[in-house]
Design a protein around this motif. Structure first.
Motif, PDB file in Angstrom:
ATOM      1  N   LEU A 304       0.852  -1.186   0.000  1.00 53.02           N
ATOM      2  CA  LEU A 304       0.000   0.000   0.000  1.00 53.02           C
ATOM      3  C   LEU A 304       0.887   1.234   0.000  1.00 53.02           C
ATOM      4  N   TRP A 305       0.921   1.905  -1.133  1.00 49.97           N
ATOM      5  CA  TRP A 305       1.805   3.065  -1.282  1.00 49.97           C
ATOM      6  C   TRP A 305       1.485   4.140  -0.252  1.00 49.97           C
ATOM      7  N   ALA A 306       0.208   4.360   0.018  1.00 49.67           N
ATOM      8  CA  ALA A 306      -0.204   5.419   0.948  1.00 49.67           C
ATOM      9  C   ALA A 306       0.077   5.062   2.403  1.00 49.67           C
ATOM     10  N   MET A 307       0.479   3.817   2.660  1.00 49.24           N
ATOM     11  CA  MET A 307       0.817   3.398   4.020  1.00 49.24           C
ATOM     12  C   MET A 307       2.272   2.930   4.066  1.00 49.24           C
ATOM     13  N   GLU A 308       3.144   3.831   3.603  1.00 49.75           N
ATOM     14  CA  GLU A 308       4.591   3.631   3.623  1.00 49.75           C
ATOM     15  C   GLU A 308       5.015   2.399   2.822  1.00 49.75           C
ATOM     16  N   ASN A 309       4.226   2.064   1.816  1.00 54.88           N
ATOM     17  CA  ASN A 309       4.524   0.950   0.918  1.00 54.88           C
ATOM     18  C   ASN A 309       4.622  -0.393   1.642  1.00 54.88           C
ATOM     19  N   ARG A 310       3.871  -0.527   2.748  1.00 52.95           N
ATOM     20  CA  ARG A 310       3.874  -1.777   3.500  1.00 52.95           C
ATOM     21  C   ARG A 310       2.815  -2.738   2.964  1.00 52.95           C
ATOM     22  N   SER A 311       3.055  -4.027   3.159  1.00 49.47           N
ATOM     23  CA  SER A 311       2.029  -5.032   2.916  1.00 49.47           C
ATOM     24  C   SER A 311       1.584  -5.587   4.263  1.00 49.47           C
ATOM     25  N   PHE A 312       0.360  -6.097   4.325  1.00 51.15           N
ATOM     26  CA  PHE A 312      -0.231  -6.520   5.592  1.00 51.15           C
ATOM     27  C   PHE A 312      -0.697  -7.972   5.502  1.00 51.15           C
ATOM     28  N   TYR A 313      -0.523  -8.672   6.616  1.00 53.65           N
ATOM     29  CA  TYR A 313      -0.836 -10.091   6.697  1.00 53.65           C
ATOM     30  C   TYR A 313      -2.305 -10.292   7.060  1.00 53.65           C
ATOM     31  N   ARG A 314      -2.983 -11.169   6.329  1.00 56.56           N
ATOM     32  CA  ARG A 314      -4.361 -11.531   6.678  1.00 56.56           C
ATOM     33  C   ARG A 314      -4.312 -12.828   7.489  1.00 56.56           C
ATOM     34  N   SER A 315      -4.644 -12.710   8.754  1.00 57.48           N
ATOM     35  CA  SER A 315      -4.555 -13.864   9.649  1.00 57.48           C
ATOM     36  C   SER A 315      -5.710 -14.824   9.442  1.00 57.48           C
ATOM     37  N   ASN A 316      -5.606 -15.968  10.067  1.00 59.55           N
ATOM     38  CA  ASN A 316      -6.662 -16.973  10.030  1.00 59.55           C
ATOM     39  C   ASN A 316      -7.621 -16.845  11.206  1.00 59.55           C
TER      40      ASN A 316
END
Length: 321
Positions: A304-316
């Protein structure tokens, strides 16, 4: 003619894609070798995705404009952690095919009537007379566009009704905050919150193939709302030098929080500080929700460019999304 087909984000990585899409944006660019190409952002109700169309001719540039519905054949790929379409073939939708751009526009998850009801309740809770009159005056002027407009061109709440939905979501957060911190003035917080992004109805062209208008590029929504407050005061015969009016203007002017983010002043009253962070929370949560909804459990989202180019984990752990 009704055609049932998979949505854009129902296609998995490396799967062949064959579907109708809206061109949300089309930008003519040039490669390092000087060859022209088109940088597309495609959209349907499941979300948007970028794609490049190489060796574009002048006819292609004229044909594949923003707002056109096209049939795309290609493959879903990934580039630098973000989903992307590889185009094998593209053509404009013809008569008898689903060519109405509105079919591909994402919409707010709450009906307009429900949002209007919640707005009216919030305005009723603004007990400061001047603020209440100003908010009612401006909202009456822009109500039709306000409930249609997106909150942004990209990133957060970039869909039909997104501006109203973003504001409603913020009001929900604000009610909890004023209950927790009773030194905050509810009238000031609610008034500033409702008006802070109203200028986007002028700044943005609308929910289909959204672009910045000339006023949006040269003036911006913060200044537009500031001017609307002044106009309202003149028409309602309210003295602009009154402290409550000055505070309301400050709420709008400072809501981006930092000078480098477009605010001419930083927050200098508690309600303005609260507004800035409520805005941030809701925008970021909307971006996260959109990204996580498109991510399989046990995997990481696109960057996500607008969030410091971070990716986020989708948990179970959660079944809510």
């Amino acid at each position: 003619m009704s055609i049932v087909e998979k949505k854009l984000y129902e296609y998995r990585m490396d799967e062949q894609v064959n579907l109708f899409l809206l061109i949300k944006s089309s930008e003519e660019k040039t490669t390092r070798n000087g060859k022209p190409y088109l940088a597309f952002t495609f959209q349907d109700t499941s979300g948007e995705m970028s794609a490049n169309y190489w060796d574009a001719s002048e006819e292609d540039v004229e044909t594949f404009r923003s707002g056109a519905v096209v049939k795309v054949n290609g493959k879903r790929e990934e580039y630098k952690g973000s989903p992307q379409l590889k185009i094998n073939a593209i053509r404009v939708a013809t008569e008898g095919e689903p060519a109405n751009p509105e079919l591909y526009v994402e919409r707010a998850p709450i009906k307009k009537e429900k949002m209007i009801e919640q707005f009216n309740k919030a305005i009723f809770d603004i007990t400061n007379a001047n603020m209440n009159r100003i908010v009612r005056h401006i909202m009456n002027k822009y109500q039709k566009d306000f409930f249609q407009s997106p909150a942004a061109k990209t990133n957060h709440h970039a869909f039909l009704g997104g501006l109203a939905y973003h504001t409603i979501s913020m009001l929900g957060i604000a009610r909890s905050i004023v209950e927790q911190y009773d030194f905050l003035d509810q009238s000031l917080l609610f008034s500033g919150l409702i008006l802070h992004d109203v200028g986007k109805v002028v700044e943005l062209s609308g929910p289909t193939a959204t672009e910045y208008t000339l006023e949006g590029k040269l003036i911006g929504h913060i200044v537009i709302v500031h001017e609307e407050i002044s106009k309202a005061c003149q028409q309602l015969k309210i003295n602009e030098s009154n402290e409550d009016v000055v505070l309301l203007k400050h709420m709008v002017l400072s809501h981006h929080g930092q000078l480098e983010y477009g605010s001419p002043v930083r927050p200098q009253v508690p309600e303005a500080e609260a507004l800035h962070y409520i805005d941030q929370i809701d925008a970021r949560m909307n971006m996260l929700q959109s990204a996580i909804n498109k991510t399989e459990k046990g995997a990481f989202s696109e960057r996500l460019w607008a969030m410091e180019n971070r990716s986020f984990y989708r948990s179970n752990l959660s079944d809510k999304l």
